[in-house]
Scaffold this motif. Structure first.
Motif, PDB file in Angstrom:
ATOM      1  N   GLU A 133       0.821  -1.208   0.000  1.00  0.00           N
ATOM      2  CA  GLU A 133       0.000   0.000   0.000  1.00  0.00           C
ATOM      3  C   GLU A 133       0.862   1.268   0.000  1.00  0.00           C
ATOM      4  O   GLU A 133       0.498   2.276  -0.611  1.00  0.00           O
ATOM      5  CB  GLU A 133      -0.931  -0.001   1.208  1.00  0.00           C
ATOM      6  N   PHE A 134       1.998   1.217   0.688  1.00  0.00           N
ATOM      7  CA  PHE A 134       2.895   2.374   0.732  1.00  0.00           C
ATOM      8  C   PHE A 134       3.420   2.701  -0.666  1.00  0.00           C
ATOM      9  O   PHE A 134       3.487   3.870  -1.058  1.00  0.00           O
ATOM     10  CB  PHE A 134       4.059   2.088   1.677  1.00  0.00           C
ATOM     11  N   LYS A 135       3.761   1.694  -1.439  1.00  0.00           N
ATOM     12  CA  LYS A 135       4.262   1.934  -2.792  1.00  0.00           C
ATOM     13  C   LYS A 135       3.182   2.562  -3.665  1.00  0.00           C
ATOM     14  O   LYS A 135       3.460   3.453  -4.478  1.00  0.00           O
ATOM     15  CB  LYS A 135       4.769   0.625  -3.397  1.00  0.00           C
ATOM     16  N   GLU A 136       1.932   2.112  -3.501  1.00  0.00           N
ATOM     17  CA  GLU A 136       0.833   2.722  -4.259  1.00  0.00           C
ATOM     18  C   GLU A 136       0.625   4.172  -3.828  1.00  0.00           C
ATOM     19  O   GLU A 136       0.353   5.045  -4.660  1.00  0.00           O
ATOM     20  CB  GLU A 136      -0.449   1.910  -4.067  1.00  0.00           C
ATOM     21  N   TRP A 137       0.754   4.422  -2.523  1.00  0.00           N
ATOM     22  CA  TRP A 137       0.618   5.782  -1.991  1.00  0.00           C
ATOM     23  C   TRP A 137       1.698   6.680  -2.574  1.00  0.00           C
ATOM     24  O   TRP A 137       1.434   7.826  -2.965  1.00  0.00           O
ATOM     25  CB  TRP A 137       0.719   5.715  -0.462  1.00  0.00           C
ATOM     26  N   LEU A 138       2.924   6.167  -2.672  1.00  0.00           N
ATOM     27  CA  LEU A 138       4.041   6.936  -3.221  1.00  0.00           C
ATOM     28  C   LEU A 138       3.852   7.203  -4.710  1.00  0.00           C
ATOM     29  O   LEU A 138       4.158   8.302  -5.200  1.00  0.00           O
ATOM     30  CB  LEU A 138       5.359   6.196  -2.982  1.00  0.00           C
ATOM     31  N   LYS A 139       3.355   6.211  -5.451  1.00  0.00           N
ATOM     32  CA  LYS A 139       3.109   6.408  -6.880  1.00  0.00           C
ATOM     33  C   LYS A 139       2.135   7.561  -7.102  1.00  0.00           C
ATOM     34  O   LYS A 139       2.308   8.387  -8.001  1.00  0.00           O
ATOM     35  CB  LYS A 139       2.548   5.130  -7.501  1.00  0.00           C
ATOM     36  N   GLU A 140       1.074   7.583  -6.275  1.00  0.00           N
ATOM     37  CA  GLU A 140       0.086   8.653  -6.412  1.00  0.00           C
ATOM     38  C   GLU A 140       0.684  10.007  -6.038  1.00  0.00           C
ATOM     39  O   GLU A 140       0.353  11.035  -6.629  1.00  0.00           O
ATOM     40  CB  GLU A 140      -1.126   8.345  -5.532  1.00  0.00           C
TER      41      GLU A 140
END
Length: 662
Positions: free
Chosen positions: A159-166
């Motif tokens: 989830e952190f990686k998705e948050w960073l992508k956004e």
């Protein structure tokens, strides 16, 4: 006005419920919170729901005129759920799974737990959709308590990686923002990004800040899962959650956004000492922080009613002390008081956490005090309902800046919130109301805005502050203001960064002040000291107000003021002693025309005003353990007693007066 108690009927035989409801009614109780830890009772096995016991409890309470705030029980997943899905358990920074046996044993980002959350919340909402006695939903319980905001499991990694992508869009932008060229930390792609599990030494401060932001957003997102269900099924019922005052692991401005109103849990005795300032001012600040997260009145969902304790116990509440804390809550904007708890439990972790009734359920002194307040609120509740605290002063609290100082405190032991408390104490001791607000809030309604510790700013915050001062506002900030970008990197421009023009100064150099050293400062004819940090200030367009008187920086500026547009911007390059803060803020508030309460009081008496149209209500609270006096400069009526007052009035220890202007 709602006046209530947290009640756990599942802890007691059913033949006791009617007795409890009768005693509550006699005490003026008109609302209870139920079921926030009762998942195993509501769903003893997967998909097998049993609301019969809760229906009966609600029915009994209803016959005694008592409404219900119903808690979703997701703060304590039942054992059967953990046995079936141990993967919902959170993971610490060493990679160890935190086991079953307490509460809050779940990861906010676990998709399995979200599904079970949806099921139990949906079942409760559908069952109580049309029940008129259920007036409000209370989501979960104390998000983040016991250091449970942050988890380091594989779901959080994903989830952190998705948050960073956004947030960043590309891996190159992330690398630039974090400065990953340092120590060869450059990430080739999103799959290679880490979460800050324990490393050999310190992690990248930008990574750490973003993980705090992500963890906070994860809680907000999880809360939204429940809110969306409740809004769809029961749109007529309000929704709240119980916050925790000065707690800093979750951005409360974001957490509050989706709620109808916020509640918080007030246990002043946990802070108790013989120092008046340390107790009452700290709790007052907590109330003002809570009022500020939505800029509206709030509930106290857990108001202390007895000694607290798990393995160890706090001290007993003295006669009239519980009543005093209740009225302080109301004075600062509480529209409802709900005590924790009705009766001390005879089993479990909180055996020593006392309630209105002790373990034997017999009404005694504390019950009689609760009953006294209940009768008083029945008398004055309609009068004060709809009244608000009106403040001319605001202090900015930024969770992002607090997290930045938590990651890199500059000096061992320094805490962002301690500096806010230091400035807040000045206003508290003079009975000047204060709003605690977000750096993005509208500042235009305030005569004075303070922002201690504003080390990071972005364009939106900078423009907000500059426009406020340009239009005639007065702003005060402190050392390290503007020193960092919003991604927790140091600015590569001169110190103060985008705030430099506003403040009209340069920072020549700076240093921590060791604990065994002292730096003298002067402000006019007033002498004081500096601690923790010093900035060596060179004025550009600013005027010097205070100077250092020590070593090579003797004669250099420590406090300045700069004219900017139609307003003024003050800078304090250290943490001054209290007497210097007093002289400075005396000057600033005087120039701003800050008004004070229309009552003169001894030290240790808090006076706070709530306003409703032309009506003014002055809450006068004696926190001293001795008789103390106030001077009422015009005739007022004590709406608790009906007594008309004028001139010098003596208050007994812990006494409360509620005065009206008419």
């Amino acid at each position: 006005m709602f006046y209530g108690v947290d009640y756990y009927p599942e802890h007691w035989p059913e033949d006791r419920w009617e007795i409890d409801a009768h005693l509550m009614e006699e005490a003026g109780i008109n609302v209870v919170r139920l079921a926030e830890f009762a998942w195993a009772k509501l769903e003893p096995d997967e998909g097998l729901y049993d609301f019969s016991w809760l229906d009966k409890a609600i029915s009994i309470l209803s016959r005694h005129g008592i409404k219900v705030v119903l808690g979703t029980p997701t703060a304590a997943p039942p054992k059967w759920l953990i046995d079936k899905h141990p993967e919902i358990l959170p993971v610490d920074e060493d990679g160890h799974v935190k086991g079953f046996g307490s509460r809050r044993h779940y990861c906010y980002n676990n998709p399995v737990y979200r599904q079970y959350t949806k099921k139990i919340v949906t079942a409760m909402a559908e069952h109580y959709e049309s029940n008129p006695d259920v007036i409000c939903w209370h989501i979960d319980n104390e998000f983040g308590c016991h250091d449970t905001t942050v988890c380091y499991c594989d779901n959080c990694m994903k989830e952190f990686k998705e948050w960073l992508k956004e947030r960043y869009g590309t891996i190159d932008k992330l690398n630039e923002s974090w400065g990953t060229v340092f120590w060869s930390q450059t990430y080739k792609d999103w799959d290679s990004v880490i979460i800050p599990r324990r490393a050999v030494t310190s992690h990248n401060p930008s990574l750490l800040l973003d993980y705090k932001r992500f963890s906070s957003d994860s809680v907000v997102k999880y809360q939204k899962v429940q809110i969306d269900i409740l809004r769809e099924i029961t749109p007529d019922k309000k929704i709240t959650h119980n916050f925790m005052g000065l707690f800093n692991q979750i951005d409360y401005y974001k957490l509050a956004k989706d709620l109808d109103f916020i509640s918080w849990d007030n246990y002043p005795i946990n802070h108790f000492s013989d120092s008046i300032d340390q107790i009452s001012s700290s709790i007052a600040l907590s109330h003002d922080v809570m009022r500020g997260v939505k800029k509206k009145n709030f509930w106290v969902m857990e108001q202390q009613s007895g000694p607290t304790g798990w393995e160890e116990m706090g001290r007993q509440l003295k006669p009239s002390e519980m009543r005093l804390w209740v009225y302080q809550s109301i004075a600062h904007g509480a529209d409802a008081i709900v005590y924790f708890r009705w009766r001390a439990c005879t089993f479990g972790t909180e055996e020593y956490w006392h309630g209105i009734l002790d373990h034997d359920g017999i009404p005694r002194r504390r019950y009689n005090e609760v009953k006294q307040v209940g009768h008083e609120l029945r008398k004055i509740g309609a009068m004060i309902e709809g009244s608000e605290v009106k403040a001319e002063v605001a202090i900015i609290r930024s969770f992002d800046n607090e997290w930045a100082f938590e990651i890199q405190p500059h000096k061992r032991g320094f805490r962002y919130m301690e500096q806010i408390k230091k400035y807040y104490k000045y206003f508290y001791s003079r009975n000047i109301p204060v709003d605690i607000i977000s750096p993005e809030d509208d500042l235009s309604g305030y005569k004075l805005v303070l922002a201690p510790g504003l080390i990071m700013v972005n364009e939106k915050i900078t423009d907000n502050i500059k426009n406020y001062v340009r239009d005639g506002g007065t702003f005060l900030t402190t050392w390290r203001a503007g020193a960092k970008r919003w991604d927790n990197r140091m600015n590569d421009q001169s110190l103060l960064g985008p705030l430099k023009e506003l403040l009209g100064i340069d920072i020549e150099e700076y240093s921590v002040i060791p604990d065994d050293e002292s730096i003298d400062v002067v402000f006019g004819d007033n002498k004081g000291t500096a601690n923790t940090w010093y900035d060596v200030i060179s004025p550009v367009t600013a005027k010097v107000l205070g100077e250092y008187k020590a070593d090579y920086i003797s004669g250099k500026a420590v406090i300045t003021v700069n004219k900017y547009g139609r307003g003024n911007a003050y800078y304090v390059g250290t943490i001054p002693s209290d007497n210097i803060i007093k002289v400075l803020l005396d000057k600033v508030t005087g120039e701003c025309g800050i008004s004070v309460a229309g009552l003169k009081s001894n030290e240790g008496i808090e006076v706070l005003r709530r306003i409703k149209g032309a009506d003014e209500f002055y809450f006068v609270l004696n926190f001293n353990r001795k008789p103390s006096t106030i001077i009422v400069n015009k005739q007022m009526v004590d709406i608790l007693t009906g007594e008309y007052l004028n001139g010098e009035i003596t208050l007994e220890p812990f006494e409360v007066r509620v005065l009206s202007n008419r």
